[in-house]
Design a protein around this motif. Structure first.
Motif, PDB file in Angstrom:
ATOM      1  N   GLN A 176       1.065  -1.281   0.167  1.00 31.10           N
ATOM      2  CA  GLN A 176       1.264  -2.454   1.010  1.00 31.10           C
ATOM      3  C   GLN A 176       0.339  -2.413   2.221  1.00 31.10           C
ATOM      4  N   ALA A 177       0.325  -3.523   2.958  1.00 30.67           N
ATOM      5  CA  ALA A 177      -0.474  -3.583   4.184  1.00 30.67           C
ATOM      6  C   ALA A 177       0.052  -2.559   5.190  1.00 30.67           C
ATOM      7  N   THR A 178      -0.843  -1.987   5.964  1.00 30.88           N
ATOM      8  CA  THR A 178      -0.471  -0.952   6.923  1.00 30.88           C
ATOM      9  C   THR A 178      -0.870  -1.358   8.340  1.00 30.88           C
ATOM     10  N   ASP A 179      -0.192  -0.749   9.302  1.00 31.33           N
ATOM     11  CA  ASP A 179      -0.586  -0.902  10.698  1.00 31.33           C
ATOM     12  C   ASP A 179      -0.496   0.457  11.362  1.00 31.33           C
ATOM     13  N   GLN A 180      -0.528   0.501  12.692  1.00 29.39           N
ATOM     14  CA  GLN A 180      -0.584   1.765  13.403  1.00 29.39           C
ATOM     15  C   GLN A 180       0.640   2.642  13.148  1.00 29.39           C
ATOM     16  N   ARG A 181       1.748   2.051  12.729  1.00 25.09           N
ATOM     17  CA  ARG A 181       2.951   2.836  12.495  1.00 25.09           C
ATOM     18  C   ARG A 181       2.840   3.730  11.266  1.00 25.09           C
ATOM     19  N   SER A 182       1.883   3.428  10.376  1.00 24.25           N
ATOM     20  CA  SER A 182       1.618   4.348   9.254  1.00 24.25           C
ATOM     21  C   SER A 182       1.055   5.665   9.771  1.00 24.25           C
ATOM     22  N   ASP A 183       0.192   5.594  10.771  1.00 26.74           N
ATOM     23  CA  ASP A 183      -0.316   6.819  11.389  1.00 26.74           C
ATOM     24  C   ASP A 183       0.810   7.617  12.034  1.00 26.74           C
ATOM     25  N   LEU A 184       1.806   6.929  12.581  1.00 27.61           N
ATOM     26  CA  LEU A 184       2.907   7.627  13.239  1.00 27.61           C
ATOM     27  C   LEU A 184       3.781   8.352  12.218  1.00 27.61           C
ATOM     28  N   PHE A 185       3.886   7.814  11.010  1.00 27.83           N
ATOM     29  CA  PHE A 185       4.614   8.523   9.949  1.00 27.83           C
ATOM     30  C   PHE A 185       3.874   9.809   9.590  1.00 27.83           C
ATOM     31  N   ALA A 186       2.557   9.718   9.400  1.00 29.50           N
ATOM     32  CA  ALA A 186       1.768  10.909   9.104  1.00 29.50           C
ATOM     33  C   ALA A 186       1.877  11.923  10.240  1.00 29.50           C
TER      34      ALA A 186
END
Length: 505
Positions: A176-186
């Motif tokens: 799916q589309a990602t935003d900065q919160r994907s980096d926060l999960f990593a």
């Protein structure tokens, strides 16, 4: 991706690193695209926790990137030796979060954050590397159109999704589309691994690992032995929330939560981090002692009068147990020191709570769902806070909250005895605003100077005319603690500082 060589720049007399995409593979359009993506992303950033790029170009058909030369080891190499001590893990985490905040501010999402792409220099600094999968401020690729090649040694699994198995967010796993919160999960997966010494999500196969990311929770981090603060565990859990909306709103929020662990009013658990440099702490203590002695000499007669005229106030010590909270930094002590406002969960939702110290239990304030960063009115009868992208106020006795102004991502507010509220409405790009506490039109109070990224964490001084605030996210020489005036005079820089300051009467 690419080959890295050590080189020497004779013009500036320094050693550098040169990353080259060999000509034999530079004809591969996908690898060339990602190499150029990395160069563009890294060149757009200037932050002490991101690898600095000095030059880019092409020689004999081979593109290259010239960057600073790093001496040290990757975080993956460090983790091969086991878990990282709590203090050091939080120190690394703050640095990573600050680097991510700088990238996100420029509209750049890393999308492949992992221990292999984090480097610990010989002097203990952390650098974010490899923006080969970075998403710039442009349209998101359609699901299935991602890279089919690894970005670096260490396990970017070929497939139809972007990222590294084990550190991808649920939305990345689903394509799916990602935003900065994907980096926060990593980030959360990395911080978990530093603290636990094992991966948050791991299966025998890539499919099992991705299934775990989507459906399972990692084993709970231990706190019973007192080595790991409960607040730190909750920060990790919030980063690893399956839904992006349940994570921190920004890397700047995350960094602030981590930094607050050492400055919380409640004494930290054993092993809580001490992030501030010792030499700066000693300098502050020396300056404080000198200032204190001078002040005593000047006001000694007045002090004698006060001590003789007023009985000594009783010393109050309290141990406050709050409901569960994912926002441990959102609390404020009332002006008279008799009540505490804080954010905690209530029936599955975060709300504002008030705990009078002469009562056994706190109570939640209805209508404050999603509240953060509360601050008190001088008379202690009302509380200002941020929620739903707005600045709001509510009476301590209850009632409906009043919306005062827009505040997309508030960064602190302060309330004067003359009924003026000064607040920071957003994380970047704007100065402080002012508004009457009874409502009305908001007006700018400070404007960003060249080289400044944000004004935040305001606090009125006792005269009600001057405000302390922090300027951050800009050029190092422009960041620091500033003194502003309610009449709009040009703010004056007091000292260099990355953190907010608190005035102590």
């Amino acid at each position: 991706m690419g080959e890295v060589y050590r080189a020497h720049d004779p013009r500036l007399g320094r050693d550098v690193a040169i990353k080259i995409l060999p000509a034999i593979v530079s004809t591969d359009s996908e690898r060339l695209r990602r190499f150029e993506q990395e160069a563009r992303a890294a060149a757009a950033l200037n932050h002490p926790n991101i690898l600095a790029v000095h030059d880019i170009g092409s020689e004999n058909g081979s593109p290259y990137i010239v960057s600073e030369l790093l001496e040290g080891e990757s975080l993956r190499d460090r983790l091969n030796s086991g878990a990282v001590p709590v203090r050091k893990a939080v120190e690394y985490a703050v640095a990573i979060a600050r680097g991510l905040a700088a990238a996100h501010e420029k509209g750049i999402i890393h999308r492949d954050l992992k221990p292999e792409n984090l480097f610990i220099t010989a002097d203990g600094r952390v650098k974010i590397l490899d923006f080969g999968l970075a998403k710039l401020a442009q349209a998101e690729p359609a699901p299935g159109s991602g890279s089919l090649m690894p970005t670096s040694a260490g396990g970017t699994t070929p497939g139809l999704v972007l990222g590294t198995v084990g550190y991808m967010s649920p939305e990345q796993v689903r394509g799916q589309a990602t935003d900065q919160r994907s980096d926060l999960f990593a980030f959360g997966a990395i911080l978990y691994e530093m603290l636990a010494g094992r991966r948050a999500f791991h299966g025998e196969t890539s499919v099992e690992t991705m299934t775990a990311i989507l459906k399972e929770e990692p084993p709970e981090l231990p706190v019973a032995d007192g080595q790991l603060p409960v607040a730190l565990r909750r920060i990790v859990e919030r980063c690893l929330a399956k839904g992006a909306a349940q994570r921190f709103k920004s890397a700047d929020d995350l960094a602030f939560a981590l930094e607050s662990l050492e400055t919380a009013s409640v004494p930290p658990l054993k092993g809580a981090p001490e992030i501030a440099p010792r030499n700066r702490e000693r300098a502050w203590r020396l300056a404080a002692c000198v200032s204190f002695l001078i002040a005593i000499a000047l006001v000694w007669p007045a002090l004698l009068y006060v001590w003789r005229s007023h009985p000594e106030l009783p010393l109050m010590r309290v141990d406050i147990v709050t409901p569960p909270t994912a926002d441990p930094v959102s609390f404020a002590l009332s002006p008279d020191g008799r009540q505490l406002a804080f954010v905690a969960n209530d029936e599955g939702q975060s709300r504002l709570w008030v705990r009078p110290f002469d009562q056994a239990a706190p109570r939640s304030l209805t209508g404050t769902e999603g509240a953060s960063l509360p601050f008190w009115a001088p008379d202690g009868r009302s509380i200002g806070f941020f929620a739903d992208g707005k600045l709001k106020r509510i009476g301590v006795s209850g009632g409906s909250p009043q919306i005062l102004a827009d505040a997309p991502a508030g960064r602190g507010g302060t309330w004067s005895r003359d009924g003026v509220i000064v607040y920071a409405p957003d994380t970047t790009g704007v100065g402080l605003m002012r508004i009457a506490a009874i409502g009305g039109s908001a007006a700018p109070l400070t404007r960003l100077a060249a080289g400044q990224g944000t004004h935040r964490w305001p606090q009125f001084l006792p005269d009600g005319q001057r405000i302390l605030f922090n300027a951050g996210q800009g050029q190092p020489e422009m960041r620091g603690l500033y003194l502003g005036w309610l009449d709009g005079r040009e703010p004056r820089r007091i000292m260099a500082s990355e953190e907010a300051a608190v005035y102590v009467p």
